[in-house]
Write an enzyme that holds these catalytic residues in place. Structure first.
Site, PDB file in Angstrom:
ATOM      1  N   ASP A 132     116.415  39.279   5.900  1.00 51.79           N
ATOM      2  CA  ASP A 132     115.928  38.190   5.054  1.00 51.79           C
ATOM      3  C   ASP A 132     117.129  37.383   4.580  1.00 51.79           C
ATOM      4  O   ASP A 132     118.204  37.940   4.303  1.00 51.79           O
ATOM      5  CB  ASP A 132     115.158  38.740   3.846  1.00 51.79           C
ATOM      6  CG  ASP A 132     113.712  39.102   4.187  1.00 51.79           C
ATOM      7  OD1 ASP A 132     112.999  39.568   3.278  1.00 51.79           O
ATOM      8  OD2 ASP A 132     113.310  38.926   5.352  1.00 51.79           O
ATOM      9  N   HIS A 150     116.721  42.546  -0.814  1.00 45.89           N
ATOM     10  CA  HIS A 150     117.455  41.369  -1.288  1.00 45.89           C
ATOM     11  C   HIS A 150     118.583  41.681  -2.288  1.00 45.89           C
ATOM     12  O   HIS A 150     118.593  42.717  -2.938  1.00 45.89           O
ATOM     13  CB  HIS A 150     116.479  40.330  -1.871  1.00 45.89           C
ATOM     14  CG  HIS A 150     115.376  39.974  -0.936  1.00 45.89           C
ATOM     15  ND1 HIS A 150     114.161  39.452  -1.328  1.00 45.89           N
ATOM     16  CD2 HIS A 150     115.284  40.080   0.421  1.00 45.89           C
ATOM     17  CE1 HIS A 150     113.384  39.268  -0.290  1.00 45.89           C
ATOM     18  NE2 HIS A 150     114.040  39.643   0.792  1.00 45.89           N
ATOM     19  N   CYS A 184     115.036  33.264  -6.217  1.00 43.77           N
ATOM     20  CA  CYS A 184     114.104  33.545  -5.118  1.00 43.77           C
ATOM     21  C   CYS A 184     113.193  32.358  -4.833  1.00 43.77           C
ATOM     22  O   CYS A 184     112.886  32.064  -3.685  1.00 43.77           O
ATOM     23  CB  CYS A 184     113.223  34.727  -5.472  1.00 43.77           C
ATOM     24  SG  CYS A 184     114.050  36.159  -6.107  1.00 43.77           S
TER      25      CYS A 184
HETATM   26  N1  LIG Z   1     114.732  36.613  -3.071  1.00 43.63           N
HETATM   27  C1  LIG Z   1     113.977  37.571  -3.612  1.00 43.63           C
HETATM   28  N2  LIG Z   1     112.678  37.585  -3.411  1.00 43.63           N
HETATM   29  N3  LIG Z   1     114.595  38.530  -4.372  1.00 43.63           N
HETATM   30  C2  LIG Z   1     113.857  39.540  -5.108  1.00 43.63           C
HETATM   31  C3  LIG Z   1     114.720  40.783  -5.264  1.00 43.63           C
HETATM   32  C4  LIG Z   1     113.985  41.840  -6.049  1.00 43.63           C
HETATM   33  C5  LIG Z   1     114.622  43.216  -5.923  1.00 43.63           C
HETATM   34  N4  LIG Z   1     114.011  43.974  -4.810  1.00 43.63           N
HETATM   35  C6  LIG Z   1     114.410  43.970  -7.240  1.00 43.63           C
HETATM   36  O1  LIG Z   1     113.378  44.582  -7.363  1.00 43.63           O
HETATM   37  O2  LIG Z   1     115.242  43.935  -8.119  1.00 43.63           O
END
Ligand SMILES: NC(=[NH2+])NCCC[C@H](N)C(=O)O
Length: 373
Positions: free
Chosen positions: A186, A236, A357
């Protein structure tokens, strides 16, 4: 979608923002978690026997409507700052689709344009996401990308992924892992810092994806790619590291320690993000939306952890858009000389995205600077 008269130019995460895509929650849905690619991307820490308890399908009308309100407020602020704002064209995320190897009972959302497109300098790069439900999501941006192409931008696409079952592996506890049978990642696994680019190897970006990006960046100029391994193994990078301005970085203290700060960033000033402050998420009750299994986003089943509160958007090196509930972080940023424009994003955890995001910065003032010497 307004046509853009200028080619893209985006080399970093903080220089003055001139043009951006802001995502949309219209038609957002949570795809079936029976698909291993959805399980890997959405709930990689959830054991198989708990997946069935997660309501899938269209998000509750209240989640969508309130999120659209919040995103419109973001767009208004950005336009007031002189930023050209684009929105994705509506995609029917409820449409089923298939490849010769798999079928998807529907898509996901267009809420996070950051995830599927990487802009490096004058080049738009469509990445190969490992999530099957997102296979056609980027089509909502194609009209804009055609405009960018006509305006002189370059446009590349990662090798079209097959996403065969062999890509989706499992650990000794039966939890999903990302294999190496083809290059996938991604775009939100990547952060840009002028001529330096950071790539997080995790369940949303594999080693072959790193290799493909390295080979591609070599076509774009004298760029340096920095792999980040062992920092955050999940989805991410942008709730773990936020590049605020040259020499200043915001880090997630639950995932990074002083002795594990990425080598390239040693010598930078570090703001250690204070504990994320809970933002009320949508209740679990269905909102009478179109789908009987309308998803309200039971707090225990959210796409993002609480650290999504550090997922911010720099509109210039002195100004940040931050989730208004993150009072400790806002105070810390202001103490560092950053003006904060607090905004609501009430369902950031349910939908899995904060202000970094939900945006794709296609034009900023910065260039391929060397911020690390
Ligand atoms: N570009 C994005 N959708 N980033 C979301 C990251 C969220 C990350 N998995 C967390 O729970 O902290």
């Amino acid at each position: 979608m307004s046509s853009s008269a200028r080619p893209v130019n985006s080399w970093d995460e903080f220089s003055t923002l001139r043009e951006v895509v802001v995502g949309s929650a219209v038609g957002a849905r949570l795809p079936s978690q029976a698909d291993p690619s959805s399980w890997l991307s959405c709930f990689p820490k959830t054991p198989a026997d708990e997946l069935a308890a997660i309501p899938v399908g269209s998000y509750a009308r209240r989640v969508v409507e309130e999120t659209e309100e919040d995103l419109e407020a973001l767009c208004a602020t950005l336009r007031d700052l002189g930023v050209t704002v684009h929105r994705p064209e509506v995609i029917d995320h409820a449409a089923e689709f298939a490849s010769p190897q798999w079928s998807a009972e529907g898509g996901f959302h267009s809420y996070c344009p950051r995830d599927l497109t990487l802009v490096v300098g004058d080049t738009v790069i469509e990445v190969a996401s490992p999530m099957r439900a997102r296979y056609f999501e980027v089509f909502g941006l194609r009209t804009l990308f055609h405009d960018y192409l006509r305006a002189g931008s370059r446009w590349l696409c990662a090798p079209r992924p097959q996403l065969r079952d062999e890509l989706f592996e499992f650990d000794e506890d039966g939890l999903p892992l990302l294999g190496e049978s083809e290059p996938v990642f991604d775009a939100a696994n990547v952060l840009r810092l002028g001529r330096d680019v950071f790539y997080q190897v995790s369940r949303s970006g594999n080693e072959l994806g790193l290799r493909w990006l390295e080979s591609t960046l070599g076509l774009l100029g004298d760029l340096r790619l920095h792999p980040l391994r062992g920092i955050y193994g999940y989805t991410h990078i942008d709730s773990t590291i936020a590049l605020l301005r040259p020499g200043l970085v915001l880090l997630n203290p639950e995932r990074i320690r002083p002795d594990t700060v990425p080598e390239a960033l040693r010598g930078w000033d570090v703001l250690w993000c204070p504990p994320a402050e809970a933002v009320a998420q949508a209740p679990a009750e269905p909102a009478g939306g179109p789908a009987p299994e309308a998803l309200g986003g039971a707090p225990e089943h959210t796409l993002s952890e609480s650290w999504i509160g550090m997922n911010l958007l720099m509109v210039n090196p002195e100004t940040a858009i931050v989730e208004s509930g993150q009072r400790g972080l806002i105070k810390q940023l202001e103490h560092a000389g950053i003006t904060v424009l607090p905004h609501r994003l009430r369902h950031s955890r349910v939908l899995g995205g904060g202000f970094h995001c939900v945006t794709l910065d296609t034009r900023r003032d910065g260039g391929p600077e060397d911020y690390l010497s």
